[in-house]
Motif scaffolding. Structure first.
Motif: not given
Length: 448
Positions: A25-26, A153-155, A264-266, A280-282
């Protein structure tokens, strides 16, 4: 409380699985940008393979898990399952080509498939009767912790930093699990190490040899019965009750995957972006992760009070309604209608979807699976069910974008909604209540 804390160290493996599942996702958006470390940004087809190769690995993993659990034990199998994650997150730090991405996602899937097969088996064998149901439900909770970590954390971290941090959890698991957690006493009895089994049980129960002698005797009897009645795959179809149990298990995970959960998760950030969400998407993805944690935490409490059948029924109906409304929103969007006044709707739909999914169809198909089969066929039935589950997950994740481009996201989510309605009917008509019933009572119910 000591029993639960000790077992939570094992659930760090589930936490690692959650990180791996939420990783796309991120991270995928970063590999599609101009500043991507790849030689060329990801194409749409490459993106679908990156998303879907985890289910491919997860479909293969259970077959390795079944062999390893019997040959080297539950504990060593779980430690072995963490190695693919370490290699994968390490590769992500240095990846320059799409091939690296393909390999690391497949390796993550391999680890997920092994953990999903061995960890429930291990927890079922080491947990005391009064906390077994609770501990089984914690698997889903720790997965959501990992997902939320990836979303949060990823974004905001660069690719290398994020994946170096991802390495910490599996490394911590290896250290804590190898030092503090004993092997399953069931496995130790299987390989004729009775003294080691007694020591393992004493450590797990924080008790004396005299206190665990009765339970040790029961374990020995259970293992002897399983050896005397050892069965293969075809034995699942030897009786009506086992055949029906197998059909129920496959059906539950089939409907679980056809709810669209992996899509939805990925692709949480992409879905919110396409929906034109006001958040915001994140941020929306983080919100989804937090909701997953909260709702997954309720399942261990509700399952003992309400029973699995009712929770699964409520879950299926709730998912049907949530996805139907989301499909209608995308329908308006595709017709270029003004949706600015209801731009909050996708967030509400996905939050409600996640809540009811985590209350029922997320954790409970696996809990039901553990109760439907006697010990002599449980391992082979679990392996086949887990592999089937992830094979369906691969097909949906790989071809969702392609199908959505052809028929639109409105039709895609509408189809997911329809399958959730079928799931509700299946639970209502065919699923017996297993909560609070003995194995013999469940087998008698299935025979009717």
């Amino acid at each position: 409380m000591t029993k639960i804390k000790r077992t939570h160290r094992g659930n760090l493996a589930a936490y690692t699985c959650g990180i791996a599942c939420g990783w796309t996702s991120p991270e995928i958006p970063k590999f599609k940008e101009d500043g991507s470390p790849l030689v060329a940004p990801l194409t749409a087809d490459e993106e679908s393979w990156v998303g879907s190769l985890l289910p491919v690995g997860a479909a293969i993993g259970p077959f390795f898990a079944g062999i390893a659990a019997d040959k080297i034990g539950r504990k060593k199998s779980l430690l072995l399952a963490i190695i693919p994650f370490l290699i994968a997150f390490g590769l992500a730090c240095i990846t320059k080509t799409v091939l690296y991405l393909f390999i690391l996602r497949f390796l993550c899937g391999l680890g997920v498939g092994i953990v999903f097969t061995v960890l429930p088996m291990y927890i079922g064998e080491i947990a005391d009767d009064d906390v077994r149901g609770q501990l089984g439900s914690f698997l889903q909770l720790f997965i959501t912790f990992g997902l939320t970590f990836s979303y949060a954390a990823g974004p905001y971290l660069d690719i290398k930093t994020f994946n170096l941090i991802c390495l910490v959890v599996p490394l911590l698991f290896i250290i804590l699990f190898s030092i503090f957690i004993p092997e399953s006493p069931y496995y130790l009895i299987q390989i004729d190490k009775e003294e080691a089994a007694e020591n393992s049980l004493m450590k797990l129960r924080s008790a004396t040899a005299k206190s665990v002698s009765s339970e040790l005797h029961e374990i020995k009897k259970s293992v002897e019965d399983a050896k005397a009645n050892k069965a293969g795959f075809l034995d699942i179809f030897a009786t009506k009750s086992l055949t029906k149990a197998f059909v129920i298990s496959l059906s539950l995970v089939f409907f679980q995957q056809l709810s669209g959960i992996n899509v939805i998760i990925f692709y949480a950030q992409d879905i919110f972006k396409d929906a034109g969400s006001t958040l915001a998407p994140e941020i929306s993805a983080i919100l989804i992760g937090v909701v997953q944690i909260l709702s997954s935490g309720l399942t261990p409490i509700l399952v003992e009070k309400s029973g699995k059948r009712l929770l699964l029924l409520v879950s299926a109906v709730g998912m049907t309604l949530s996805l139907a409304v989301l499909a209608y929103y995308f329908y308006l969007l595709e017709r270029k209608e003004d949706v600015s006044s209801i731009s909050w709707l996708p967030i509400v739909c996905l939050i409600s979807f996640i809540i009811v999914y985590c209350l029922g169809f997320g954790p409970l198909p696996w809990a039901v699976l553990g109760e439907l089969f006697p010990g002599n066929v449980k391992s082979i039935a679990s392996t086949c069910t887990a592999s089937f589950c992830w094979a369906i997950g691969f097909l949906i994740t790989k071809y969702f974008s392609l199908v959505a481009d052809q028929i639109g996201k409105s039709c895609s989510f509408g189809i997911f909604s329809l399958f959730c309605l079928f799931a509700a009917n299946f639970v209502l008509l065919y699923l017996p209540e297993t909560t609070g019933k003995s194995l013999q009572e469940i087998q008698e119910l299935l025979s009717k």
